[in-house]
Motif scaffolding. Structure first.
Motif, short mmCIF file in Angstrom:
data_model
loop_
_atom_site.label_atom_id
_atom_site.label_comp_id
_atom_site.label_asym_id
_atom_site.label_seq_id
_atom_site.Cartn_x
_atom_site.Cartn_y
_atom_site.Cartn_z
N MET A 18 0.83 -1.21 0.00
CA MET A 18 0.00 0.00 0.00
C MET A 18 0.87 1.26 0.00
SD MET A 18 -3.37 -0.89 2.28
CE MET A 18 -2.51 -0.92 3.81
N VAL A 19 1.94 1.27 0.77
CA VAL A 19 2.85 2.42 0.78
C VAL A 19 3.50 2.58 -0.60
CG1 VAL A 19 5.04 3.28 1.73
CG2 VAL A 19 3.28 2.40 3.25
N ALA A 20 3.89 1.47 -1.20
CA ALA A 20 4.48 1.53 -2.54
C ALA A 20 3.48 2.09 -3.55
CB ALA A 20 4.95 0.14 -2.97
N ALA A 21 2.22 1.67 -3.46
CA ALA A 21 1.20 2.19 -4.37
C ALA A 21 1.01 3.69 -4.16
CB ALA A 21 -0.11 1.45 -4.17
N ALA A 22 1.02 4.13 -2.91
CA ALA A 22 0.87 5.56 -2.62
C ALA A 22 2.04 6.36 -3.17
CB ALA A 22 0.73 5.78 -1.12
N ILE A 23 3.24 5.83 -3.04
CA ILE A 23 4.42 6.53 -3.55
C ILE A 23 4.42 6.52 -5.07
CG2 ILE A 23 6.94 6.37 -3.73
CD1 ILE A 23 6.96 5.61 -0.79
N LEU A 24 3.96 5.45 -5.67
CA LEU A 24 3.89 5.38 -7.13
C LEU A 24 2.94 6.44 -7.66
CD1 LEU A 24 4.56 3.98 -9.81
CD2 LEU A 24 2.68 2.41 -9.35
N VAL A 25 1.82 6.62 -7.00
CA VAL A 25 0.82 7.58 -7.46
C VAL A 25 1.25 9.01 -7.15
CG1 VAL A 25 -1.55 8.34 -7.15
CG2 VAL A 25 -1.05 5.93 -7.33
N LYS A 26 1.74 9.23 -5.96
CA LYS A 26 2.15 10.58 -5.55
C LYS A 26 3.53 10.53 -4.94
CE LYS A 26 -1.41 13.19 -6.44
NZ LYS A 26 -1.33 14.21 -7.45
N GLY A 27 4.52 10.83 -5.73
CA GLY A 27 5.90 10.81 -5.24
C GLY A 27 6.24 12.11 -4.55
N TYR A 28 7.41 12.62 -4.82
CA TYR A 28 7.87 13.84 -4.17
C TYR A 28 7.05 15.04 -4.62
CZ TYR A 28 11.87 10.85 -3.36
OH TYR A 28 12.67 9.82 -2.99
N ALA A 29 6.60 15.04 -5.85
CA ALA A 29 5.78 16.13 -6.38
C ALA A 29 4.45 15.54 -6.81
CB ALA A 29 6.51 16.78 -7.55
N ASP A 30 3.82 16.15 -7.79
CA ASP A 30 2.53 15.65 -8.25
C ASP A 30 2.65 14.31 -8.95
OD1 ASP A 30 0.88 18.78 -8.99
OD2 ASP A 30 0.89 17.53 -7.20
N VAL A 31 3.71 14.11 -9.71
CA VAL A 31 3.90 12.84 -10.41
C VAL A 31 4.52 11.86 -9.44
CG1 VAL A 31 4.97 11.75 -12.40
CG2 VAL A 31 4.15 14.08 -12.57
N GLY A 32 4.28 10.58 -9.62
CA GLY A 32 4.75 9.57 -8.68
C GLY A 32 6.23 9.32 -8.73
N ASP A 33 6.65 8.29 -8.04
CA ASP A 33 8.05 7.92 -7.97
C ASP A 33 8.13 6.41 -8.12
OD1 ASP A 33 10.75 7.93 -7.62
OD2 ASP A 33 10.71 8.34 -5.47
#
Length: 148
Positions: A18-33
């Motif tokens: 779940m944390v990975a999915a959240a980071i993929l969707v919203k990374g450091y900025a608007d686009v994921g990581d």
């Protein structure tokens, strides 16, 4: 391993995903990581291998054997999202849709080409790292020496 280690490893798998999915969707900025999300998934898989052993981890997570195909799909998606604008005479990695154009949304996530690139990077890195973990977890094969 102990029952406690196995239990903790199992309990940490879903929150890690779940944390990975959240980071993929919203990374450091608007686009994921995608890279960081893939590393988190790979660490969760490595924990499963350590806690359960190679055979049991692969038995309980049957998708692990498809990791090389996932890596190939990831590199194809990342390359396609980067070079697709060339077909229309635009620069490499041009964002689609352009400024002022209508954007498709899934909840608050805007579906733009950087999202596709992040998903491609995620699949590539996760597939490659999980393949590496799989090969490192396998016991070495015994070779028979022939007397000649």
């Amino acid at each position: 391993m102990t029952i406690l280690t196995e239990s903790v490893a199992r309990l940490l798998l879903a929150p890690s995903l779940m944390v990975a999915a959240a980071i993929l969707v919203k990374g450091y900025a608007d686009v994921g990581d995608g890279f960081s999300a893939a590393v988190i998934v790979s660490l969760a898989v490595a924990l499963q291998y350590l806690a359960l052993g190679s055979a049991r981890a692969e038995e309980e997570l049957p998708l692990l054997r498809h990791a090389p195909r996932v890596a190939i799909a990831g590199i194809l998606i990342a390359l396609a999202s980067g070079f697709f604008p060339l077909l229309f005479g635009r620069a490499i990695f041009s964002h689609e849709p352009g400024p002022g154009e209508s954007v498709v949304h899934i909840g608050r996530l805007e579906l733009i080409t950087p999202v596709a690139f992040d998903v491609g990077v995620f699949l590539l890195v996760a597939g490659a790292l999980i393949s590496l973990i799989h090969h490192l977890a396998q016991p070495p094969e015994e070779t028979e020496e022939e007397d000649g």
